[in-house]
Every structure is written in C-alpha cells, then in structure tokens.
Design a protein around this motif. Sequence first.
Motif, PDB file in Angstrom:
ATOM      1  N   PHE A 160       0.859  -1.179   0.000  1.00  0.00           N
ATOM      2  CA  PHE A 160       0.000   0.000   0.000  1.00  0.00           C
ATOM      3  C   PHE A 160       0.894   1.228   0.000  1.00  0.00           C
ATOM      4  O   PHE A 160       1.645   1.463   0.946  1.00  0.00           O
ATOM      5  N   SER A 161       0.795   2.019  -1.048  1.00  0.00           N
ATOM      6  CA  SER A 161       1.739   3.124  -1.231  1.00  0.00           C
ATOM      7  C   SER A 161       1.262   4.434  -0.611  1.00  0.00           C
ATOM      8  O   SER A 161       2.039   5.382  -0.496  1.00  0.00           O
ATOM      9  N   GLY A 162      -0.008   4.492  -0.206  1.00  0.00           N
ATOM     10  CA  GLY A 162      -0.540   5.736   0.342  1.00  0.00           C
ATOM     11  C   GLY A 162      -0.171   5.965   1.792  1.00  0.00           C
ATOM     12  O   GLY A 162       0.429   5.114   2.458  1.00  0.00           O
ATOM     13  N   ARG A 163      -0.535   7.136   2.296  1.00  0.00           N
ATOM     14  CA  ARG A 163      -0.337   7.476   3.702  1.00  0.00           C
ATOM     15  C   ARG A 163      -1.641   7.295   4.470  1.00  0.00           C
ATOM     16  O   ARG A 163      -2.725   7.465   3.912  1.00  0.00           O
ATOM     17  N   VAL A 164      -1.504   6.961   5.747  1.00  0.00           N
ATOM     18  CA  VAL A 164      -2.672   6.684   6.582  1.00  0.00           C
ATOM     19  C   VAL A 164      -2.557   7.489   7.872  1.00  0.00           C
ATOM     20  O   VAL A 164      -1.528   7.447   8.549  1.00  0.00           O
ATOM     21  N   THR A 165      -3.621   8.211   8.216  1.00  0.00           N
ATOM     22  CA  THR A 165      -3.711   8.868   9.520  1.00  0.00           C
ATOM     23  C   THR A 165      -4.932   8.328  10.252  1.00  0.00           C
ATOM     24  O   THR A 165      -6.034   8.326   9.699  1.00  0.00           O
ATOM     25  N   LEU A 166      -4.727   7.870  11.483  1.00  0.00           N
ATOM     26  CA  LEU A 166      -5.821   7.420  12.341  1.00  0.00           C
ATOM     27  C   LEU A 166      -6.000   8.410  13.477  1.00  0.00           C
ATOM     28  O   LEU A 166      -5.075   8.652  14.255  1.00  0.00           O
ATOM     29  N   GLN A 179      -3.921   0.493  22.346  1.00  0.00           N
ATOM     30  CA  GLN A 179      -2.880   1.521  22.399  1.00  0.00           C
ATOM     31  C   GLN A 179      -1.496   0.967  22.069  1.00  0.00           C
ATOM     32  O   GLN A 179      -0.765   1.535  21.249  1.00  0.00           O
ATOM     33  N   GLU A 180      -1.126  -0.130  22.724  1.00  0.00           N
ATOM     34  CA  GLU A 180       0.212  -0.680  22.506  1.00  0.00           C
ATOM     35  C   GLU A 180       0.366  -1.170  21.078  1.00  0.00           C
ATOM     36  O   GLU A 180       1.421  -0.970  20.443  1.00  0.00           O
ATOM     37  N   GLN A 181      -0.664  -1.829  20.554  1.00  0.00           N
ATOM     38  CA  GLN A 181      -0.585  -2.361  19.195  1.00  0.00           C
ATOM     39  C   GLN A 181      -0.435  -1.234  18.176  1.00  0.00           C
ATOM     40  O   GLN A 181       0.378  -1.316  17.248  1.00  0.00           O
ATOM     41  N   LEU A 182      -1.214  -0.175  18.349  1.00  0.00           N
ATOM     42  CA  LEU A 182      -1.133   0.945  17.418  1.00  0.00           C
ATOM     43  C   LEU A 182       0.206   1.669  17.523  1.00  0.00           C
ATOM     44  O   LEU A 182       0.749   2.149  16.525  1.00  0.00           O
ATOM     45  N   SER A 183       0.743   1.731  18.732  1.00  0.00           N
ATOM     46  CA  SER A 183       2.060   2.335  18.908  1.00  0.00           C
ATOM     47  C   SER A 183       3.122   1.555  18.146  1.00  0.00           C
ATOM     48  O   SER A 183       3.973   2.127  17.458  1.00  0.00           O
ATOM     49  N   ASP A 184       3.071   0.225  18.241  1.00  0.00           N
ATOM     50  CA  ASP A 184       4.017  -0.619  17.506  1.00  0.00           C
ATOM     51  C   ASP A 184       3.825  -0.469  15.995  1.00  0.00           C
ATOM     52  O   ASP A 184       4.800  -0.432  15.233  1.00  0.00           O
ATOM     53  N   ASN A 189       5.815   1.243  10.668  1.00  0.00           N
ATOM     54  CA  ASN A 189       5.249   1.534   9.354  1.00  0.00           C
ATOM     55  C   ASN A 189       5.311   3.033   9.121  1.00  0.00           C
ATOM     56  O   ASN A 189       4.513   3.792   9.676  1.00  0.00           O
ATOM     57  N   GLU A 190       6.215   3.466   8.289  1.00  0.00           N
ATOM     58  CA  GLU A 190       6.451   4.899   8.118  1.00  0.00           C
ATOM     59  C   GLU A 190       5.288   5.614   7.432  1.00  0.00           C
ATOM     60  O   GLU A 190       5.207   6.845   7.489  1.00  0.00           O
TER      61      GLU A 190
END
Length: 269
Positions: A160-166, A179-184, A189-190
């Motif tokens: 997936f070449s796009g950027r993602v903001t959650l 929280q911990e999973q999303l932090s990892d 994943n840049e």
Amino acid sequence: MASDHLGRTAENTRLEVISLATVIGIRDESKTVKSLSLKVQDERLTFKSGQWVDMFIPGLETVGGFSMCSSPIKLKQEQVLDLAVKYSKHPPAYWVHTKCKEGDTVDIRVGGDFYFDPMYNNKDVDLLLIAGGVGINPLYSIVNEIVDINKGDYSNHNKFSGRVTLLYSAQTKKELIFQEQLSDIQENNENIRCQFHVTREDNLPIEITKIPIVGKRIDEDVLVQCFDWLRKSNTLVYICGPFTMLEDMENTLIKIGINETNIKYEKWW
C-alpha cells in the motif's frame, strides 16, 4: 428506527455463508471491552476490513452485530477473526461479557457496506480514519490489513503506497483500546500515523505511549492539520462512531474541502 441489529442493518449487503465458529481466545482490552478470537469452520466465509458479523448465539433470540478488528488476511491464513465487544445489557454483548468462554460455539455471517478494499483502492490513495469509542474496531481492521499487505503477507496485493492517519477519540485514556498495538504499528510503518484524543479527562501524562494523546475532541483544526501530510484531493475518509460525531465530522470535512463522495461512514449505535 429499528432498535435491533437485524432491523437496523436490513438494507445492508450480507454474504450467504453462515459458518460455525469456536471461541479460542478471550481477553480484556479495557474494563468495558472484551476481545474474542474465533476459529471459523467454513473456509468460504471471508470479509473486507470494515465489515461486521451477525452473531447467532445458542439460547439467545437476539442476534448480535460486532465489527471485526483483525485483518482479513489473518482469516485467510489462520481461519481466525477477532472481535472487540463493549459491555452493555444488550443480550449478545452481555453474553460475551458474562458467560462466553473458550470452547463455546456460535454461528456467524458477514455483512456491511462500509469497508476498504485494497484490491480496488490501492492506487494513489491516502486514508484518513476517524474513530469514536468502540468505533475503532472496523478502522483497526483496515489498519491491520494495510500492515499485513506491507509485510508481504498477502501475495495478491502490492504494498500500500498511500499514507494513513488514524484519529481515535474516547472519553478517557483507559478507554483507548489497542494503544500498545497501534504504537508498535506506527513505529514500524512509516506511512501510518496515529493520534489519540480524550474528551473527559484532565491532567493527562506527557506520554503514556509513543502516540500523542490530545486532551480535546477532534475538531476542525485537527482535521486541517491532517492534510499537511495527507493529500486532500486523493484522500478517502472512513468514520465510525456515535451518530452526532459522524454528522459533525462529515460537515467539517466538507467545509474544509473534502469531496463528499470520498467520505464513508458506519453508524455505531
């Protein structure tokens, strides 16, 4: 408006396959949310990230409706899917929190028209994911699928070449599950960024995870800042949360120039 899950979702698409599934794991994600891992028997059952299951529980007349929070790729590889269920007196949720145990079986059927399909949306697209409360589940599924694709776990897709903001909002920091999973995920994943918001808690610590925690609701300023990184004309927006939040987010996004056709949402009652 119908008060039960089947009534509220009567117009939604559903797969024909109904599969037996066995509970193989239960864990507390917070004081009010439990996650279930289900081993799915019928290999024909598939889902797209963002969809939910009808859950038919033995002994209950009421059918549950719970969004997947795991990646569809996990189901393809392991025949396992994960759900996260918030406590309530609604019979299916109450069963999950008070009676469900490993080894129990339920029947499940996939449905829903709110989803991200990387087979069709993987070309030059950025994603803005906005979650309120337990509305994080389908959006976390989308994030997990993108992570799996980028790891090369599914040969049918290019990375997936796009950027993602959650953007993820809850009343207190303890209600921010995963929280911990999303932090990892963010660390490894840049192209994925996350930001937490809490709306009813003061004296926030400077840092409890590597993800910023902002002590205010998601507002116009927050959304505008997202597009310093995301490309406004190439961004798909997925929103899941309380109805008032959906309405407010949609109106604000349109105000700042997002095409209405690029805004997808799931009402979580």
